[in-house]
Design a protein around this motif. Structure first.
Motif, PDB file in Angstrom:
ATOM      1  N   ARG A  91      13.434  30.399 -60.361  1.00  0.00           N
ATOM      2  CA  ARG A  91      14.271  29.542 -61.196  1.00  0.00           C
ATOM      3  C   ARG A  91      15.185  28.652 -60.347  1.00  0.00           C
ATOM      4  N   LEU A  92      15.856  29.272 -59.352  1.00  0.00           N
ATOM      5  CA  LEU A  92      16.782  28.500 -58.516  1.00  0.00           C
ATOM      6  C   LEU A  92      16.036  27.509 -57.621  1.00  0.00           C
ATOM      7  N   SER A  93      14.830  27.870 -57.212  1.00  0.00           N
ATOM      8  CA  SER A  93      14.036  26.952 -56.369  1.00  0.00           C
ATOM      9  C   SER A  93      13.519  25.807 -57.217  1.00  0.00           C
ATOM     10  N   ASP A  94      13.461  26.012 -58.521  1.00  0.00           N
ATOM     11  CA  ASP A  94      12.964  25.030 -59.492  1.00  0.00           C
ATOM     12  C   ASP A  94      11.563  24.532 -59.134  1.00  0.00           C
ATOM     13  N   THR A  95      10.732  25.444 -58.660  1.00  0.00           N
ATOM     14  CA  THR A  95       9.342  25.107 -58.353  1.00  0.00           C
ATOM     15  C   THR A  95       8.529  26.395 -58.414  1.00  0.00           C
ATOM     16  N   PRO A  96       7.260  26.314 -58.813  1.00  0.00           N
ATOM     17  CA  PRO A  96       6.435  27.531 -58.752  1.00  0.00           C
ATOM     18  C   PRO A  96       6.277  27.992 -57.304  1.00  0.00           C
ATOM     19  N   ILE A  97       6.200  29.300 -57.105  1.00  0.00           N
ATOM     20  CA  ILE A  97       6.118  29.840 -55.730  1.00  0.00           C
ATOM     21  C   ILE A  97       4.761  30.519 -55.510  1.00  0.00           C
ATOM     22  N   ALA A  98       4.043  29.999 -54.511  1.00  0.00           N
ATOM     23  CA  ALA A  98       2.768  30.629 -54.129  1.00  0.00           C
ATOM     24  C   ALA A  98       3.103  31.802 -53.227  1.00  0.00           C
ATOM     25  N   ALA A  99       2.551  32.981 -53.539  1.00  0.00           N
ATOM     26  CA  ALA A  99       2.898  34.144 -52.719  1.00  0.00           C
ATOM     27  C   ALA A  99       1.800  35.199 -52.713  1.00  0.00           C
ATOM     28  N   PRO A 100       1.228  35.444 -51.530  1.00  0.00           N
ATOM     29  CA  PRO A 100       0.393  36.633 -51.367  1.00  0.00           C
ATOM     30  C   PRO A 100       1.298  37.781 -50.930  1.00  0.00           C
ATOM     31  N   SER A 101       0.735  38.946 -50.671  1.00  0.00           N
ATOM     32  CA  SER A 101       1.562  40.045 -50.188  1.00  0.00           C
ATOM     33  C   SER A 101       2.088  39.730 -48.782  1.00  0.00           C
ATOM     34  N   ALA A 102       3.292  40.236 -48.487  1.00  0.00           N
ATOM     35  CA  ALA A 102       3.986  39.867 -47.256  1.00  0.00           C
ATOM     36  C   ALA A 102       3.589  40.755 -46.073  1.00  0.00           C
ATOM     37  N   ASN A 103       2.291  40.808 -45.764  1.00  0.00           N
ATOM     38  CA  ASN A 103       1.792  41.627 -44.667  1.00  0.00           C
ATOM     39  C   ASN A 103       0.723  40.835 -43.920  1.00  0.00           C
ATOM     40  N   PRO A 104       0.410  41.222 -42.671  1.00  0.00           N
ATOM     41  CA  PRO A 104      -0.719  40.568 -42.009  1.00  0.00           C
ATOM     42  C   PRO A 104      -1.988  40.832 -42.815  1.00  0.00           C
ATOM     43  N   SER A 105      -2.837  39.828 -42.903  1.00  0.00           N
ATOM     44  CA  SER A 105      -4.058  39.917 -43.695  1.00  0.00           C
ATOM     45  C   SER A 105      -4.860  41.175 -43.344  1.00  0.00           C
ATOM     46  N   GLY A 106      -5.309  41.882 -44.392  1.00  0.00           N
ATOM     47  CA  GLY A 106      -6.177  43.038 -44.152  1.00  0.00           C
ATOM     48  C   GLY A 106      -5.466  44.379 -44.077  1.00  0.00           C
ATOM     49  N   ARG A 107      -4.134  44.360 -43.936  1.00  0.00           N
ATOM     50  CA  ARG A 107      -3.383  45.615 -43.784  1.00  0.00           C
ATOM     51  C   ARG A 107      -2.793  46.072 -45.115  1.00  0.00           C
ATOM     52  N   PRO A 108      -2.319  47.341 -45.168  1.00  0.00           N
ATOM     53  CA  PRO A 108      -1.690  47.802 -46.418  1.00  0.00           C
ATOM     54  C   PRO A 108      -0.498  46.911 -46.796  1.00  0.00           C
ATOM     55  N   SER A 109      -0.351  46.625 -48.077  1.00  0.00           N
ATOM     56  CA  SER A 109       0.723  45.730 -48.531  1.00  0.00           C
ATOM     57  C   SER A 109       2.088  46.398 -48.402  1.00  0.00           C
ATOM     58  N   PRO A 110       3.159  45.594 -48.219  1.00  0.00           N
ATOM     59  CA  PRO A 110       4.505  46.149 -48.073  1.00  0.00           C
ATOM     60  C   PRO A 110       5.130  46.487 -49.424  1.00  0.00           C
ATOM     61  N   THR A 111       5.722  47.644 -49.526  1.00  0.00           N
ATOM     62  CA  THR A 111       6.381  48.035 -50.771  1.00  0.00           C
ATOM     63  C   THR A 111       7.881  48.271 -50.567  1.00  0.00           C
ATOM     64  N   THR A 112       8.364  48.046 -49.337  1.00  0.00           N
ATOM     65  CA  THR A 112       9.815  48.087 -49.081  1.00  0.00           C
ATOM     66  C   THR A 112      10.184  46.923 -48.150  1.00  0.00           C
ATOM     67  N   GLY A 113      11.485  46.592 -48.125  1.00  0.00           N
ATOM     68  CA  GLY A 113      11.957  45.529 -47.248  1.00  0.00           C
ATOM     69  C   GLY A 113      11.682  45.853 -45.787  1.00  0.00           C
ATOM     70  N   SER A 114      11.807  47.129 -45.418  1.00  0.00           N
ATOM     71  CA  SER A 114      11.576  47.452 -44.001  1.00  0.00           C
ATOM     72  C   SER A 114      10.104  47.340 -43.616  1.00  0.00           C
ATOM     73  N   HIS A 115       9.186  47.588 -44.573  1.00  0.00           N
ATOM     74  CA  HIS A 115       7.768  47.307 -44.280  1.00  0.00           C
ATOM     75  C   HIS A 115       7.594  45.830 -43.905  1.00  0.00           C
ATOM     76  N   VAL A 116       8.253  44.958 -44.681  1.00  0.00           N
ATOM     77  CA  VAL A 116       8.105  43.514 -44.453  1.00  0.00           C
ATOM     78  C   VAL A 116       8.590  43.155 -43.057  1.00  0.00           C
ATOM     79  N   LEU A 117       9.756  43.676 -42.716  1.00  0.00           N
ATOM     80  CA  LEU A 117      10.348  43.355 -41.420  1.00  0.00           C
ATOM     81  C   LEU A 117       9.431  43.825 -40.290  1.00  0.00           C
ATOM     82  N   ARG A 118       8.897  45.030 -40.424  1.00  0.00           N
ATOM     83  CA  ARG A 118       7.994  45.573 -39.411  1.00  0.00           C
ATOM     84  C   ARG A 118       6.733  44.719 -39.313  1.00  0.00           C
ATOM     85  N   ASP A 119       6.212  44.301 -40.468  1.00  0.00           N
ATOM     86  CA  ASP A 119       4.929  43.588 -40.507  1.00  0.00           C
ATOM     87  C   ASP A 119       5.036  42.148 -40.035  1.00  0.00           C
TER      88      ASP A 119
END
Ligand code: AMP
Ligand code: MG
Length: 360
Positions: free
Chosen positions: A137-165
């Motif tokens: 809403r604040l960006s006022d644009t649709p957001i394209a988003a895949p999972s926040a992990n390197p391709s092929g790996r288990p998807s992140p389910t916590t903020g620290s997974h994202v940071l590590r990945d």
């Protein structure tokens, strides 16, 4: 690509507006923001900005022929990007949005080819998460988003997974704690008749059929059983969700308990029991009980909860796939789940994560 990022902790239910503004500003400037949704963490960019979208593919190492899901915050945004919304799509959107259901629709030209891999369709979803909705809403644009992990790996389910990945290769990480479902959205292609399940997820096919009043096509591909040369959903041909540790999936109907236990024991014997064992509580303890009678025990046990509660398994799945690597096990043997409700999604992810499947 920007290196070094801002990590902002946010309350998942009442996110602080100032943090969201920082993230929205990054999106509007063509940057990348990792954010929580009710499924897994997304790696988002302005869906209407091809240069921003390209960065997603760079950071993830994602093949360019694997299209992205576009996230919207309201119905007006749907009209901006979808050319046609068939009756079936309206029914499903009304029933399940905001929520973990993605609909494939005919796209409008404003959506760049980078998002859809050149397809005439676009995958759209309205997430049921305050952080995601407010960010869009604040960006006022649709957001394209895949999972926040390197391709092929288990998807992140916590903020620290994202940071590590992602190692801070994004502008902002919004850390809203643990995601709710822990598995990616259900994807239905409503441009086909009958509608086709492209990926099972938290919304059960049974519930989609009930809402539609018609059958949905469930292919072997969507069960994770085959890799078609020309898959219905482009991303389907890639291996996914895989840890580094070799994973052997016992792919037998779980109600055939004797075959499940025999197959698991055979695989564990081959590994001299130097392996992790993953599965529902009931099946794990049958296998462990057998081993103990022979004086054997798997190196590590990963209990995904009671088999009749597959949403618990769904929520723990990626944690466990990540833990297996952290514990540096030589291999892991995984026991099956019934393919009902979210169990269909659990088996789809396990089949894709497995380096080998045994069927009895
Ligand atoms: P991910 O971003 O990893 O959750 O994956 C998104 C998946 O959505 C892709 O791998 C495709 O299978 C599917 N998808 C996205 N856009 C389309 C589309 N236009 N048509 C069919 N499938 C799509
Ligand atoms: Mg993904």
């Amino acid at each position: 690509m920007s290196w070094g990022c801002r990590i902002l902790k946010v309350d998942p239910e009442r996110p602080d507006e100032a943090s969201l503004r920082v993230a929205a500003e990054a999106i509007r400037r063509g940057g990348l923001v990792a954010f929580p949704t009710e499924t897994v963490y997304g790696l988002g960019a302005d869906a209407l900005n091809p240069r921003a979208v390209k960065k997603i593919f760079e950071v993830k190492g994602r093949p360019p022929d694997n299209p992205l899901i576009v996230h919207i915050s309201d119905w007006e945004m749907l009209g901006r990007i979808a050319d046609e919304v068939p009756k079936a799509a309206l029914k499903l959107a009304r029933k399940f949005w905001p929520g973990p259901l993605t609909l494939v629709l005919k796209r409008k030209k404003v959506i760049p080819d980078e998002v859809t891999a050149g397809l005439p369709t676009v995958a759209v979803r309205m997430p049921a998460h305050e952080v995601a909705l407010k960010l869009i809403r604040l960006s006022d644009t649709p957001i394209a988003a895949p999972s926040a992990n390197p391709s092929g790996r288990p998807s992140p389910t916590t903020g620290s997974h994202v940071l590590r990945d992602l190692d801070c290769k994004v502008d902002v990480i919004l850390d809203g704690g643990e995601t709710y479902f822990g598995l990616e959205s259900t994807i239905i292609d409503v441009t086909r008749n009958p509608p086709v399940l492209l990926r099972p997820g938290p919304i059960a096919v049974e519930d989609v059929e009930k809402a539609l009043g018609e059958r949905v096509m469930v292919t072997d591909e969507s069960r994770g059983l085959s890799h078609a040369e020309r898959p219905l959903a482009p991303g389907m041909k890639y291996r996914h969700y895989a840890p580094d540790t070799p994973v052997v999936l016992v792919d037998v109907n779980p109600s055939d308990i004797v075959t499940v236990v025999e197959s698991a024991v055979r695989e564990l014997n081959k590994l001299d029991w130097k392996a992790g064992l993953v599965g529902s509580t009931n099946l794990i303890w049958l296998v462990v009980g057998y081993g103990l009678r022979k004086g054997r025990m798997p190196l590590k046990i990963y209990d995904l909860g009671r088999g009749e509660k597959p949403h618990v398994a769904a929520r723990r799945l990626y944690h466990v796939l990540r833990k297996i690597d952290e514990h540096s096990l030589p291999a892991a043997v995984v026991l099956p789940f019934p393919e009902e409700g979210i169990g269909l999604a659990v088996m789809n992810r396990l089949r894709k994560a497995a380096s080998r499947r045994v069927s009895g």
